[in-house]
Design a protein around this motif. Structure first.
Motif, PDB file in Angstrom:
ATOM      1  N   GLU A 185       0.829  -1.203   0.000  1.00 59.11           N
ATOM      2  CA  GLU A 185       0.000   0.000   0.000  1.00 59.11           C
ATOM      3  C   GLU A 185       0.867   1.258   0.000  1.00 59.11           C
ATOM      4  O   GLU A 185       0.600   2.224  -0.730  1.00 59.11           O
ATOM      5  CB  GLU A 185      -0.921  -0.006   1.225  1.00 59.11           C
ATOM      6  CG  GLU A 185      -1.837   1.206   1.318  1.00 59.11           C
ATOM      7  CD  GLU A 185      -2.580   1.261   2.640  1.00 59.11           C
ATOM      8  OE1 GLU A 185      -3.254   2.287   2.879  1.00 59.11           O
ATOM      9  OE2 GLU A 185      -2.472   0.307   3.434  1.00 59.11           O
ATOM     10  N   VAL A 186       1.915   1.265   0.825  1.00 58.29           N
ATOM     11  CA  VAL A 186       2.814   2.417   0.860  1.00 58.29           C
ATOM     12  C   VAL A 186       3.456   2.639  -0.501  1.00 58.29           C
ATOM     13  O   VAL A 186       3.531   3.764  -1.009  1.00 58.29           O
ATOM     14  CB  VAL A 186       3.888   2.223   1.947  1.00 58.29           C
ATOM     15  CG1 VAL A 186       5.009   3.248   1.799  1.00 58.29           C
ATOM     16  CG2 VAL A 186       3.267   2.325   3.335  1.00 58.29           C
ATOM     17  N   LEU A 187       3.918   1.564  -1.110  1.00 60.05           N
ATOM     18  CA  LEU A 187       4.563   1.673  -2.415  1.00 60.05           C
ATOM     19  C   LEU A 187       3.591   2.194  -3.466  1.00 60.05           C
ATOM     20  O   LEU A 187       3.915   3.085  -4.263  1.00 60.05           O
ATOM     21  CB  LEU A 187       5.117   0.303  -2.825  1.00 60.05           C
ATOM     22  CG  LEU A 187       5.758   0.207  -4.212  1.00 60.05           C
ATOM     23  CD1 LEU A 187       6.926   1.167  -4.335  1.00 60.05           C
ATOM     24  CD2 LEU A 187       6.220  -1.224  -4.463  1.00 60.05           C
ATOM     25  N   MET A 188       2.367   1.670  -3.475  1.00 61.20           N
ATOM     26  CA  MET A 188       1.389   2.065  -4.485  1.00 61.20           C
ATOM     27  C   MET A 188       0.880   3.486  -4.248  1.00 61.20           C
ATOM     28  O   MET A 188       0.553   4.201  -5.188  1.00 61.20           O
ATOM     29  CB  MET A 188       0.227   1.064  -4.494  1.00 61.20           C
ATOM     30  CG  MET A 188       0.643  -0.339  -4.939  1.00 61.20           C
ATOM     31  SD  MET A 188      -0.609  -1.606  -4.617  1.00 61.20           S
ATOM     32  CE  MET A 188      -1.867  -1.117  -5.795  1.00 61.20           C
ATOM     33  N   ARG A 189       0.833   3.903  -2.978  1.00 56.59           N
ATOM     34  CA  ARG A 189       0.300   5.235  -2.668  1.00 56.59           C
ATOM     35  C   ARG A 189       1.336   6.324  -2.864  1.00 56.59           C
ATOM     36  O   ARG A 189       1.020   7.435  -3.291  1.00 56.59           O
ATOM     37  CB  ARG A 189      -0.215   5.260  -1.212  1.00 56.59           C
ATOM     38  CG  ARG A 189      -0.828   6.596  -0.799  1.00 56.59           C
ATOM     39  CD  ARG A 189      -1.585   6.450   0.495  1.00 56.59           C
ATOM     40  NE  ARG A 189      -0.738   6.024   1.590  1.00 56.59           N
ATOM     41  CZ  ARG A 189      -0.032   6.846   2.347  1.00 56.59           C
ATOM     42  NH1 ARG A 189      -0.027   8.139   2.111  1.00 56.59           N
ATOM     43  NH2 ARG A 189       0.692   6.377   3.346  1.00 56.59           N
ATOM     44  N   THR A 190       2.598   6.026  -2.531  1.00 54.45           N
ATOM     45  CA  THR A 190       3.624   7.077  -2.544  1.00 54.45           C
ATOM     46  C   THR A 190       4.613   6.942  -3.688  1.00 54.45           C
ATOM     47  O   THR A 190       5.332   7.894  -3.998  1.00 54.45           O
ATOM     48  CB  THR A 190       4.422   7.064  -1.233  1.00 54.45           C
ATOM     49  OG1 THR A 190       5.209   5.867  -1.168  1.00 54.45           O
ATOM     50  CG2 THR A 190       3.495   7.145  -0.026  1.00 54.45           C
ATOM     51  N   GLY A 191       4.695   5.742  -4.286  1.00 52.60           N
ATOM     52  CA  GLY A 191       5.698   5.515  -5.312  1.00 52.60           C
ATOM     53  C   GLY A 191       7.085   5.264  -4.759  1.00 52.60           C
ATOM     54  O   GLY A 191       8.042   5.101  -5.527  1.00 52.60           O
ATOM     55  N   VAL A 192       7.197   5.223  -3.425  1.00 55.72           N
ATOM     56  CA  VAL A 192       8.481   5.020  -2.768  1.00 55.72           C
ATOM     57  C   VAL A 192       8.398   3.734  -1.954  1.00 55.72           C
ATOM     58  O   VAL A 192       7.471   3.564  -1.156  1.00 55.72           O
ATOM     59  CB  VAL A 192       8.846   6.202  -1.850  1.00 55.72           C
ATOM     60  CG1 VAL A 192      10.170   5.951  -1.142  1.00 55.72           C
ATOM     61  CG2 VAL A 192       8.895   7.496  -2.645  1.00 55.72           C
ATOM     62  N   PRO A 193       9.318   2.785  -2.111  1.00 55.46           N
ATOM     63  CA  PRO A 193       9.269   1.548  -1.335  1.00 55.46           C
ATOM     64  C   PRO A 193       9.340   1.793   0.165  1.00 55.46           C
ATOM     65  O   PRO A 193       9.981   2.747   0.621  1.00 55.46           O
ATOM     66  CB  PRO A 193      10.501   0.769  -1.818  1.00 55.46           C
ATOM     67  CG  PRO A 193      10.828   1.355  -3.143  1.00 55.46           C
ATOM     68  CD  PRO A 193      10.438   2.804  -3.059  1.00 55.46           C
ATOM     69  N   MET A 194       8.673   0.936   0.930  1.00 57.54           N
ATOM     70  CA  MET A 194       8.712   1.039   2.385  1.00 57.54           C
ATOM     71  C   MET A 194      10.144   1.028   2.908  1.00 57.54           C
ATOM     72  O   MET A 194      10.492   1.753   3.843  1.00 57.54           O
ATOM     73  CB  MET A 194       7.919  -0.115   3.007  1.00 57.54           C
ATOM     74  CG  MET A 194       7.989  -0.175   4.520  1.00 57.54           C
ATOM     75  SD  MET A 194       7.122   1.178   5.337  1.00 57.54           S
ATOM     76  CE  MET A 194       5.473   0.461   5.411  1.00 57.54           C
ATOM     77  N   SER A 195      10.998   0.211   2.301  1.00 55.00           N
ATOM     78  CA  SER A 195      12.384   0.132   2.774  1.00 55.00           C
ATOM     79  C   SER A 195      13.108   1.460   2.615  1.00 55.00           C
ATOM     80  O   SER A 195      13.990   1.800   3.407  1.00 55.00           O
ATOM     81  CB  SER A 195      13.138  -0.973   2.024  1.00 55.00           C
ATOM     82  OG  SER A 195      13.117  -0.737   0.624  1.00 55.00           O
ATOM     83  N   ARG A 196      12.740   2.231   1.572  1.00 52.25           N
ATOM     84  CA  ARG A 196      13.351   3.542   1.387  1.00 52.25           C
ATOM     85  C   ARG A 196      12.893   4.506   2.476  1.00 52.25           C
ATOM     86  O   ARG A 196      13.681   5.306   2.992  1.00 52.25           O
ATOM     87  CB  ARG A 196      12.992   4.101   0.007  1.00 52.25           C
ATOM     88  CG  ARG A 196      13.722   3.448  -1.140  1.00 52.25           C
ATOM     89  CD  ARG A 196      15.147   3.994  -1.271  1.00 52.25           C
ATOM     90  NE  ARG A 196      15.158   5.445  -1.437  1.00 52.25           N
ATOM     91  CZ  ARG A 196      14.907   6.087  -2.568  1.00 52.25           C
ATOM     92  NH1 ARG A 196      14.606   5.392  -3.661  1.00 52.25           N
ATOM     93  NH2 ARG A 196      14.956   7.402  -2.625  1.00 52.25           N
ATOM     94  N   TRP A 197      11.604   4.463   2.801  1.00 51.76           N
ATOM     95  CA  TRP A 197      11.114   5.321   3.886  1.00 51.76           C
ATOM     96  C   TRP A 197      11.845   4.986   5.182  1.00 51.76           C
ATOM     97  O   TRP A 197      12.260   5.865   5.933  1.00 51.76           O
ATOM     98  CB  TRP A 197       9.610   5.127   4.080  1.00 51.76           C
ATOM     99  CG  TRP A 197       8.753   5.791   3.052  1.00 51.76           C
ATOM    100  CD1 TRP A 197       8.050   5.175   2.043  1.00 51.76           C
ATOM    101  CD2 TRP A 197       8.490   7.186   2.907  1.00 51.76           C
ATOM    102  NE1 TRP A 197       7.380   6.111   1.288  1.00 51.76           N
ATOM    103  CE2 TRP A 197       7.625   7.349   1.800  1.00 51.76           C
ATOM    104  CE3 TRP A 197       8.908   8.325   3.614  1.00 51.76           C
ATOM    105  CZ2 TRP A 197       7.160   8.600   1.385  1.00 51.76           C
ATOM    106  CZ3 TRP A 197       8.439   9.567   3.210  1.00 51.76           C
ATOM    107  CH2 TRP A 197       7.583   9.696   2.111  1.00 51.76           C
TER     108      TRP A 197
END
Length: 319
Positions: A173-185
């Motif tokens: 969901e994070v990846l699809m919503r923000t375009g940034v992988p969770m691991s990057r966050w």
């Protein structure tokens, strides 16, 4: 001219696998070091879930303040970003009273998010994206979602149990919503982290730890774990809730729904708890800067004294 950098608040962390002895050490240190305890257990946040999460009894919590315990109903959402925010507030309040914040628990991601200062996406998810992912998990299976996550964000997938559908969906969901992988966050940390953290890790020889796990499960059953789960269902909480998928609760639900016999329930709970302890150890041994103590080789009193000395050296009283 710039002044000295502001002093980071102290934080004593007691971590390790389930049943290793974290609670006893944290309580002893809180008494000895004038501390308050912050629970780093993802299930202790929920009300009415006492036996299966091994919450300290009310008398202990009256003696030593505990934070992040009984703060949500089982049907309310709670995630690592919530924990990080609330733990930060508790640390600031405890330190502001001149006491030592002691974080104790076995939820590795929660601890790391606080200690390393993880940065998370802005609050609020996308209910429509989550709904579609939940439908896909129901139809295609969690394994299919996990394979997609592994292809898109292999680092996040490496840290997530493939069977934990809630965390798999959250990462996608994070990846699809923000375009940034969770691991990057999660990699966007605040350098050394926001706290002057002293990490204490506890371990035991595997055979001893497994005996303690089996004894704990037997004790939970004796104290009424089955009745606790039955009461949660009687309150109207759905067995599919993420809170009721916690270790101990999902196994008892299987028994109450007739999918497991009583003997199978006990055996499966012991097996799953041992597997959980193994995953915790795999996580924690990768954690940097942990001072480890083996409680199969040293007594609890010796470890308590050693940690107290480390804390005194780390945070000497002001002159």
């Amino acid at each position: 001219m710039g002044g000295a950098a502001p002093r980071r608040p102290p934080l004593l962390v007691v971590l390790g696998p389930t049943a290793v002895g974290k609670t006893r050490l944290a309580l002893a240190l809180a008494r000895r070091l004038d501390g308050e305890i912050i629970s780093a257990d993802s299930a202790q946040v929920y009300r009415y879930m006492d036996i299966g999460t091994d919450k300290p009894d009310p008398a202990v919590r009256a003696e030593i303040p505990h934070h992040l315990v009984d703060i949500r109903d089982p049907d309310e959402g709670f995630n690592v970003a919530d924990f990080q925010r609330l733990a930060g507030e508790a640390i600031a309040a405890i330190a502001g009273r001149g006491r030592l914040p002691i974080m104790a628990g076995g939820t590795g991601l929660y601890i790391r998010a606080v200690v390393r200062g993880y940065v998370f996406p802005a609050e609020g998810g996308d209910p429509e994206v989550r709904r579609r992912l939940e439908e896909e998990a129901a139809s295609a299976g969690t394994e299919a979602l996990y394979r997609r996550l592994a292809a898109l964000d292999p680092e996040a997938a490496r840290r997530i149990d493939p069977r934990n559908v809630r965390r798999v969906i959250r990462a996608l969901e994070v990846l699809m919503r923000t375009g940034v992988p969770m691991s990057r966050w999660q990699a966007l940390t605040g350098g050394a982290g926001p706290y002057d953290a002293l990490l204490i890790g506890l371990t035991r020889e595997r055979s001893e730890l497994y005996r303690r796990i089996d004894a704990r499960v037997d004790d939970q059953i004796r104290r009424g774990l089955v009745d606790e789960v039955r009461a949660l269902l009687a309150r109207g909480y759905a067995p599919e809730l993420p809170a009721l998928q916690a270790l101990g609760y999902k196994e008892v639900i299987g028994y109450l729904q007739g999918r497991l016999s009583y003997e199978e329930m006990v055996a499966v709970l012991k097996r799953n708890t041992r597997r959980y302890a193994k995953r915790q150890w795999t996580w924690f041994r990768r954690e940097e800067g942990v001072c480890w103590f083996n409680l199969s080789e040293r007594s609890e009193a010796e470890v308590e004294s050693a940690v107290a000395r480390l804390a005194a050296d780390r945070w000497p009283p002001p002159r």
